[in-house]
Write a protein that holds these residues in place. Sequence first.
Motif, PDB file in Angstrom:
ATOM      1  N   ARG A  23       0.403  -1.105  -0.187  1.00 38.54           N
ATOM      2  CA  ARG A  23      -0.064   0.073   0.088  1.00 38.54           C
ATOM      3  C   ARG A  23       0.742   1.995   0.012  1.00 38.54           C
ATOM      4  O   ARG A  23       1.351   1.372   0.668  1.00 38.54           O
ATOM      5  CB  ARG A  23      -1.129   0.181   1.234  1.00 38.54           C
ATOM      6  N   VAL A  24       1.084   1.712  -1.174  1.00 37.72           N
ATOM      7  CA  VAL A  24       1.619   3.536  -0.915  1.00 37.72           C
ATOM      8  C   VAL A  24       0.613   4.439  -1.583  1.00 37.72           C
ATOM      9  O   VAL A  24      -0.049   4.220  -2.562  1.00 37.72           O
ATOM     10  CB  VAL A  24       2.463   3.621  -2.263  1.00 37.72           C
ATOM     11  N   PRO A  25       0.785   5.367  -0.589  1.00 42.66           N
ATOM     12  CA  PRO A  25       0.597   6.905  -0.346  1.00 42.66           C
ATOM     13  C   PRO A  25       1.007   7.594  -1.741  1.00 42.66           C
ATOM     14  O   PRO A  25       1.572   7.377  -2.569  1.00 42.66           O
ATOM     15  CB  PRO A  25       0.881   7.629   0.416  1.00 42.66           C
ATOM     16  N   GLY A  26      -0.880   7.983  -2.865  1.00 41.63           N
ATOM     17  CA  GLY A  26      -0.665   7.853  -4.274  1.00 41.63           C
ATOM     18  C   GLY A  26       0.758   9.496  -4.754  1.00 41.63           C
ATOM     19  O   GLY A  26       1.119   9.429  -5.568  1.00 41.63           O
ATOM     20  N   ALA A  27       0.396  10.432  -3.370  1.00 39.88           N
ATOM     21  CA  ALA A  27       1.523  11.550  -3.241  1.00 39.88           C
ATOM     22  C   ALA A  27       2.859  10.746  -3.499  1.00 39.88           C
ATOM     23  O   ALA A  27       3.749  11.304  -3.338  1.00 39.88           O
ATOM     24  CB  ALA A  27       1.687  11.715  -2.123  1.00 39.88           C
ATOM     25  N   ARG A  28       3.129   9.929  -2.786  1.00 43.50           N
ATOM     26  CA  ARG A  28       4.666   8.825  -2.755  1.00 43.50           C
ATOM     27  C   ARG A  28       4.777   8.139  -3.822  1.00 43.50           C
ATOM     28  O   ARG A  28       5.851   7.389  -3.722  1.00 43.50           O
ATOM     29  CB  ARG A  28       4.340   8.159  -1.768  1.00 43.50           C
ATOM     30  N   LEU A  29       4.309   7.372  -4.818  1.00 39.72           N
ATOM     31  CA  LEU A  29       4.806   6.961  -5.815  1.00 39.72           C
ATOM     32  C   LEU A  29       5.814   7.296  -6.662  1.00 39.72           C
ATOM     33  O   LEU A  29       6.726   7.131  -7.019  1.00 39.72           O
ATOM     34  CB  LEU A  29       3.439   6.927  -7.177  1.00 39.72           C
ATOM     35  N   SER A  30       5.872   9.180  -6.948  1.00 43.31           N
ATOM     36  CA  SER A  30       7.143   9.726  -7.263  1.00 43.31           C
ATOM     37  C   SER A  30       8.651   9.656  -6.162  1.00 43.31           C
ATOM     38  O   SER A  30       9.684  10.309  -6.818  1.00 43.31           O
ATOM     39  CB  SER A  30       7.161  10.669  -7.750  1.00 43.31           C
ATOM     40  N   ALA A  31       8.340   8.521  -5.332  1.00 41.58           N
ATOM     41  CA  ALA A  31       9.418   8.884  -3.812  1.00 41.58           C
ATOM     42  C   ALA A  31       9.782   8.166  -4.065  1.00 41.58           C
ATOM     43  O   ALA A  31      10.865   7.039  -2.610  1.00 41.58           O
ATOM     44  CB  ALA A  31       8.558   9.814  -3.389  1.00 41.58           C
ATOM     45  N   ALA A  32      10.752   6.612  -4.601  1.00 44.60           N
ATOM     46  CA  ALA A  32      10.930   5.691  -5.200  1.00 44.60           C
ATOM     47  C   ALA A  32      10.996   5.231  -3.739  1.00 44.60           C
ATOM     48  O   ALA A  32      11.164   4.426  -3.300  1.00 44.60           O
ATOM     49  CB  ALA A  32      12.682   5.998  -5.243  1.00 44.60           C
ATOM     50  N   PRO A  33       9.693   4.334  -3.732  1.00 44.80           N
ATOM     51  CA  PRO A  33       9.385   3.288  -2.479  1.00 44.80           C
ATOM     52  C   PRO A  33       9.424   1.955  -2.949  1.00 44.80           C
ATOM     53  O   PRO A  33      10.053   1.777  -3.605  1.00 44.80           O
ATOM     54  CB  PRO A  33       7.694   3.340  -3.296  1.00 44.80           C
ATOM     55  N   LYS A  34       9.480   1.710  -1.440  1.00 46.55           N
ATOM     56  CA  LYS A  34       9.910   0.421  -1.625  1.00 46.55           C
ATOM     57  C   LYS A  34       9.133  -0.971  -1.169  1.00 46.55           C
ATOM     58  O   LYS A  34       8.544  -0.822  -0.088  1.00 46.55           O
ATOM     59  CB  LYS A  34      11.437   0.647  -0.792  1.00 46.55           C
ATOM     60  N   CYS A  35       9.343  -2.412  -1.885  1.00 47.70           N
ATOM     61  CA  CYS A  35       8.683  -2.817  -1.247  1.00 47.70           C
ATOM     62  C   CYS A  35       9.145  -3.097   0.008  1.00 47.70           C
ATOM     63  O   CYS A  35       9.846  -3.313   0.537  1.00 47.70           O
ATOM     64  CB  CYS A  35       9.093  -4.601  -2.048  1.00 47.70           C
ATOM     65  N   GLY A  36       7.199  -3.302   1.345  1.00 47.81           N
ATOM     66  CA  GLY A  36       7.631  -3.632   2.469  1.00 47.81           C
ATOM     67  C   GLY A  36       7.929  -5.059   2.951  1.00 47.81           C
ATOM     68  O   GLY A  36       8.584  -5.382   3.500  1.00 47.81           O
ATOM     69  N   VAL A  37       8.146  -5.812   2.097  1.00 44.39           N
ATOM     70  CA  VAL A  37       8.901  -7.302   2.293  1.00 44.39           C
ATOM     71  C   VAL A  37      10.541  -7.427   2.003  1.00 44.39           C
ATOM     72  O   VAL A  37      10.963  -7.457   2.518  1.00 44.39           O
ATOM     73  CB  VAL A  37       7.790  -7.943   1.239  1.00 44.39           C
ATOM     74  N   CYS A  38      10.771  -7.326   0.921  1.00 48.03           N
ATOM     75  CA  CYS A  38      12.209  -7.969   0.235  1.00 48.03           C
ATOM     76  C   CYS A  38      12.591  -6.251   0.548  1.00 48.03           C
ATOM     77  O   CYS A  38      13.871  -6.375   0.012  1.00 48.03           O
ATOM     78  CB  CYS A  38      11.630  -8.720  -0.940  1.00 48.03           C
ATOM     79  N   LYS A  39      12.205  -5.337   0.145  1.00 42.74           N
ATOM     80  CA  LYS A  39      12.897  -4.144  -0.107  1.00 42.74           C
ATOM     81  C   LYS A  39      13.586  -3.585  -1.037  1.00 42.74           C
ATOM     82  O   LYS A  39      14.244  -2.712  -0.774  1.00 42.74           O
ATOM     83  CB  LYS A  39      14.052  -3.719   0.890  1.00 42.74           C
ATOM     84  N   SER A  40      13.265  -4.300  -2.174  1.00 43.29           N
ATOM     85  CA  SER A  40      12.999  -3.933  -3.028  1.00 43.29           C
ATOM     86  C   SER A  40      12.580  -2.832  -4.249  1.00 43.29           C
ATOM     87  O   SER A  40      11.883  -2.450  -3.689  1.00 43.29           O
ATOM     88  CB  SER A  40      12.556  -5.359  -4.764  1.00 43.29           C
ATOM     89  N   PRO A  41      12.944  -1.677  -4.729  1.00 42.68           N
ATOM     90  CA  PRO A  41      12.145  -0.520  -5.689  1.00 42.68           C
ATOM     91  C   PRO A  41      10.798  -0.906  -5.942  1.00 42.68           C
ATOM     92  O   PRO A  41      10.709  -1.977  -7.308  1.00 42.68           O
ATOM     93  CB  PRO A  41      12.823  -0.096  -6.477  1.00 42.68           C
TER      94      PRO A  41
END
Length: 153
Positions: A23-41
């Motif tokens: 789950r990623v806030p729409g405003a953070r899509l461009s902020a290089a979010p990472k996977c909560g499980v594997c930590k990959s981009p």
Amino acid sequence: MTDTTAATDTLVIACPTDGALNRVPGARLSAAPKCGVCKSPLFAGKPVELTAVSFDRHARSSDLPLLVDFWAAWCGPCQAMAPAFARAAAQLEPTIRLGKLDTEAHQAIAARYNIRSIPTMILFHKGREIARTSGAMPAEAIVQWATANAPAR
């Protein structure tokens, strides 16, 4: 494509590495979010290699539109379009996810979508086919076609 998602909207994004739903806030899509499980981009700027397992996760469970290139290794036009598709991925993420599905390795999925010629691109959103086109395209045409057919957010 501009990101008009409100800051309070939260999107479900499938990880391109392990398929985990994030789950990623729409405003953070461009902020290089990472996977909560594997930590990959969550966005690497390249197409995801889809499998029978990951296809439905990206096409049905993720809130992002998914543009799939149905291809095969023996197909000359598919091979010629591959670099253009990769360049398009770098331009379209994080608003549209691009994926590649090998029709030889995953014949059941190709049959499900009645793929008769390759390369064929299908744009999906929440499990529904939105648009389809066949034939190789340059990166600019892929971006233009995907942007014109993607659902508004």
